[in-house]
Enzyme design. Structure first.
Site, mmCIF file in Angstrom:
data_model
loop_
_atom_site.group_PDB
_atom_site.id
_atom_site.type_symbol
_atom_site.label_atom_id
_atom_site.label_comp_id
_atom_site.label_asym_id
_atom_site.label_seq_id
_atom_site.Cartn_x
_atom_site.Cartn_y
_atom_site.Cartn_z
ATOM 1 N N ASP A 90 8.190 -9.058 3.687
ATOM 2 C CA ASP A 90 8.308 -9.544 2.312
ATOM 3 C C ASP A 90 7.221 -10.593 2.142
ATOM 4 O O ASP A 90 7.226 -11.622 2.819
ATOM 5 C CB ASP A 90 9.703 -10.155 2.099
ATOM 6 C CG ASP A 90 9.862 -10.717 0.687
ATOM 7 O OD1 ASP A 90 8.858 -10.848 -0.042
ATOM 8 O OD2 ASP A 90 11.019 -11.038 0.327
ATOM 9 N N ALA A 113 0.808 -1.226 0.000
ATOM 10 C CA ALA A 113 0.000 0.000 0.000
ATOM 11 C C ALA A 113 0.837 1.270 0.000
ATOM 12 O O ALA A 113 0.285 2.365 -0.009
ATOM 13 C CB ALA A 113 -0.941 -0.001 1.205
ATOM 14 N N SER A 114 2.161 1.162 -0.010
ATOM 15 C CA SER A 114 2.956 2.375 0.170
ATOM 16 C C SER A 114 3.004 3.247 -1.079
ATOM 17 O O SER A 114 3.431 4.390 -1.019
ATOM 18 C CB SER A 114 4.369 2.019 0.633
ATOM 19 O OG SER A 114 4.997 1.197 -0.313
ATOM 20 N N LYS A 132 -1.224 -14.154 -12.335
ATOM 21 C CA LYS A 132 -2.502 -13.432 -12.227
ATOM 22 C C LYS A 132 -3.681 -14.336 -12.600
ATOM 23 O O LYS A 132 -4.769 -14.211 -12.022
ATOM 24 C CB LYS A 132 -2.481 -12.169 -13.100
ATOM 25 C CG LYS A 132 -1.439 -11.134 -12.640
ATOM 26 C CD LYS A 132 -1.730 -10.596 -11.245
ATOM 27 C CE LYS A 132 -0.845 -9.423 -10.865
ATOM 28 N NZ LYS A 132 -1.158 -8.891 -9.525
ATOM 29 N N TYR A 156 4.132 -13.552 -15.253
ATOM 30 C CA TYR A 156 3.146 -12.613 -14.695
ATOM 31 C C TYR A 156 1.720 -13.078 -15.024
ATOM 32 O O TYR A 156 0.840 -13.103 -14.155
ATOM 33 C CB TYR A 156 3.420 -11.222 -15.271
ATOM 34 C CG TYR A 156 2.575 -10.108 -14.706
ATOM 35 C CD1 TYR A 156 2.814 -9.610 -13.428
ATOM 36 C CD2 TYR A 156 1.546 -9.536 -15.455
ATOM 37 C CE1 TYR A 156 2.044 -8.564 -12.909
ATOM 38 C CE2 TYR A 156 0.779 -8.497 -14.953
ATOM 39 C CZ TYR A 156 1.027 -8.012 -13.671
ATOM 40 O OH TYR A 156 0.266 -6.987 -13.173
HETATM 41 N N1 LIG Z 1 -0.129 -0.625 -13.144
HETATM 42 C C1 LIG Z 1 -0.818 -1.427 -13.947
HETATM 43 O O1 LIG Z 1 -1.024 -1.123 -15.124
HETATM 44 C C2 LIG Z 1 -1.367 -2.723 -13.429
HETATM 45 C C3 LIG Z 1 -2.174 -3.465 -14.300
HETATM 46 C C4 LIG Z 1 -2.709 -4.656 -13.862
HETATM 47 C C5 LIG Z 1 -2.458 -5.100 -12.583
HETATM 48 N N2 LIG Z 1 -1.673 -4.374 -11.744
HETATM 49 C C6 LIG Z 1 -1.426 -4.907 -10.413
HETATM 50 O O2 LIG Z 1 -1.738 -3.943 -9.443
HETATM 51 C C7 LIG Z 1 -0.949 -4.168 -8.256
HETATM 52 C C8 LIG Z 1 -0.290 -2.851 -7.839
HETATM 53 O O3 LIG Z 1 0.601 -2.457 -8.876
HETATM 54 P P1 LIG Z 1 1.105 -0.952 -9.115
HETATM 55 O O4 LIG Z 1 0.913 -0.665 -10.531
HETATM 56 O O5 LIG Z 1 0.552 -0.053 -8.087
HETATM 57 O O6 LIG Z 1 2.682 -1.174 -8.926
HETATM 58 P P2 LIG Z 1 3.723 -0.670 -7.836
HETATM 59 O O7 LIG Z 1 5.003 -1.279 -8.242
HETATM 60 O O8 LIG Z 1 3.628 0.797 -7.696
HETATM 61 O O9 LIG Z 1 3.174 -1.328 -6.489
HETATM 62 C C9 LIG Z 1 3.417 -2.648 -6.124
HETATM 63 C C10 LIG Z 1 3.474 -2.716 -4.624
HETATM 64 O O10 LIG Z 1 3.784 -4.068 -4.238
HETATM 65 C C11 LIG Z 1 4.808 -4.039 -3.255
HETATM 66 N N3 LIG Z 1 5.606 -5.270 -3.296
HETATM 67 C C12 LIG Z 1 6.292 -5.758 -4.359
HETATM 68 N N4 LIG Z 1 6.950 -6.877 -3.992
HETATM 69 C C13 LIG Z 1 6.678 -7.090 -2.685
HETATM 70 C C14 LIG Z 1 7.066 -8.087 -1.749
HETATM 71 N N5 LIG Z 1 7.870 -9.105 -2.079
HETATM 72 N N6 LIG Z 1 6.604 -7.991 -0.481
HETATM 73 C C15 LIG Z 1 5.803 -6.976 -0.125
HETATM 74 N N7 LIG Z 1 5.377 -6.014 -0.970
HETATM 75 C C16 LIG Z 1 5.816 -6.070 -2.228
HETATM 76 C C17 LIG Z 1 5.647 -2.820 -3.628
HETATM 77 O O11 LIG Z 1 6.434 -2.401 -2.525
HETATM 78 C C18 LIG Z 1 4.572 -1.827 -4.034
HETATM 79 O O12 LIG Z 1 4.084 -1.148 -2.904
HETATM 80 C C19 LIG Z 1 0.044 -5.266 -8.622
HETATM 81 O O13 LIG Z 1 -0.434 -6.514 -8.135
HETATM 82 C C20 LIG Z 1 0.021 -5.265 -10.138
HETATM 83 O O14 LIG Z 1 0.366 -6.513 -10.679
HETATM 84 C C21 LIG Z 1 -1.107 -3.186 -12.137
#
Ligand SMILES: NC(=O)c1ccc[n+]([C@@H]2O[C@H](COP(=O)([O-])OP(=O)(O)OC[C@H]3O[C@@H](n4cnc5c(N)ncnc54)[C@H](O)[C@@H]3O)[C@@H](O)[C@H]2O)c1
Length: 253
Positions: free
Chosen positions: A71, A13-14, A165, A161
């Site tokens: 993690d 969530a950060s 998913k 990936y």
């Molecule tokens: N951005 C897009 O277009 C998109 C599209 C489809 C799905 N998603 C999904 O949405 C979710 C959020 O993605 P986002 O775009 O905000 O990316 P992001 O990289 O900004 O956020 C991902 C978050 O996951 C955390 N994370 C990663 N590995 C981790 C671990 N081992 N332990 C704990 N925390 C961990 C990160 O610290 C970060 O806060 C993801 O599951 C991503 O697959 C994103």
């Protein structure tokens, strides 16, 4: 307010989509557990300061914000930290949002690229869900898993990936059946192309190719996913479980 009296755990969530979900849920009355990445032995790699900044914004809104770092791929850490959390908090909502990519053509994909993506996106979501299942069952809770359009349509260079998913979608449907008698609803959101750090790293050519297949001709915002999560976690969705809600501008129908 749609989530008054609820307490939501949001993984990853950060920043990005997770941060938008945390702010939207807080605006709608929920207290929030901000989960952030923390390394087992190297505090330099922790993302705690980002999480603290978000917690401050949520407290300014008059809600309670808790911090919880681990993690997600490390089962021992997940169990230990969530056990500690449960002494202070009884969650009613879980959003499994943390996720990563490690793209490569299948022919060149390294074992660690395959294993890490499955471990974080799929197995990690299961560990967190398992650890929080009892309190969620006690309170008639709600789970939302953040999947992806890629898990539905596949993509070149993303076999790991897409598998993670698609697995999350299968897990969602199984848990929806398993937990329905306890009044726990389990749904997934499949975002399309959302503007976050994850997609900002994409080469311009790849972004253009994606834009060509989005009928609404624009990228999504983290708030678009947060609004979908809000709907699924609210009583407006009381009769919806096992669903995969596409939020993708029409990219995949
Ligand atoms: N951005 C897009 O277009 C998109 C599209 C489809 C799905 N998603 C999904 O949405 C979710 C959020 O993605 P986002 O775009 O905000 O990316 P992001 O990289 O900004 O956020 C991902 C978050 O996951 C955390 N994370 C990663 N590995 C981790 C671990 N081992 N332990 C704990 N925390 C961990 C990160 O610290 C970060 O806060 C993801 O599951 C991503 O697959 C994103």
């Amino acid at each position: 307010m749609l989530l008054q009296g609820k307490t939501a755990v949001i993984t990853g969530a950060s920043r990005g989509i997770g941060e938008a979900i945390a702010l939207t849920f807080a605006r709608e009355g929920a207290d929030v557990v901000i989960h952030y990445y923390a390394h087992k032995s190297d505090p330099e790699k922790n993302l705690r300061s980002e999480a603290e900044a978000l917690a401050a914004r949520i407290r300014e809104m008059g809600r309670t914000a808790y911090l919880c770092g681990f993690d997600i791929a490390d089962r021992e850490m997940v169990d230990a930290e969530l056990k500690k959390l449960l002494t202070a908090v009884t969650p009613t909502i879980l959003v499994n949002n943390a996720g990563i990519t490690a793209d490569n053509l299948a022919l060149r994909m390294k074992p660690e690229e395959w294993e890490r993506v499955i471990a974080v996106n799929l197995t990690g979501a299961f560990w967190v869900t398992q650890a929080l299942m009892r309190p969620l069952m006690k309170n008639g809770g709600c789970i939302v898993n953040i999947a992806s359009v890629i898990g539905q349509m596949g993509n070149i260079g993303q076999a790991n990936y897409a598998a993670s998913k698609a697995g999350l979608i299968g897990m969602t449907k199984s848990l929806a059946r398993e937990l329905a008698s306890k009044k726990v609803r389990v749904n997934a959101i499949a975002p399309g192309f959302i503007e976050t750090a994850m997609t900002q790293a994409m080469p311009e050519e790849a972004r253009k190719a994606l834009m060509d297949i989005i009928p609404l001709k624009e990228t999504g915002k983290p708030e678009d996913i947060a609004n979908a999560a809000l709907f699924l976690c609210s009583d407006m969705a009381r009769y919806i479980t096992g669903e995969v809600l596409k939020v993708n501008g029409g990219m995949y129908m």
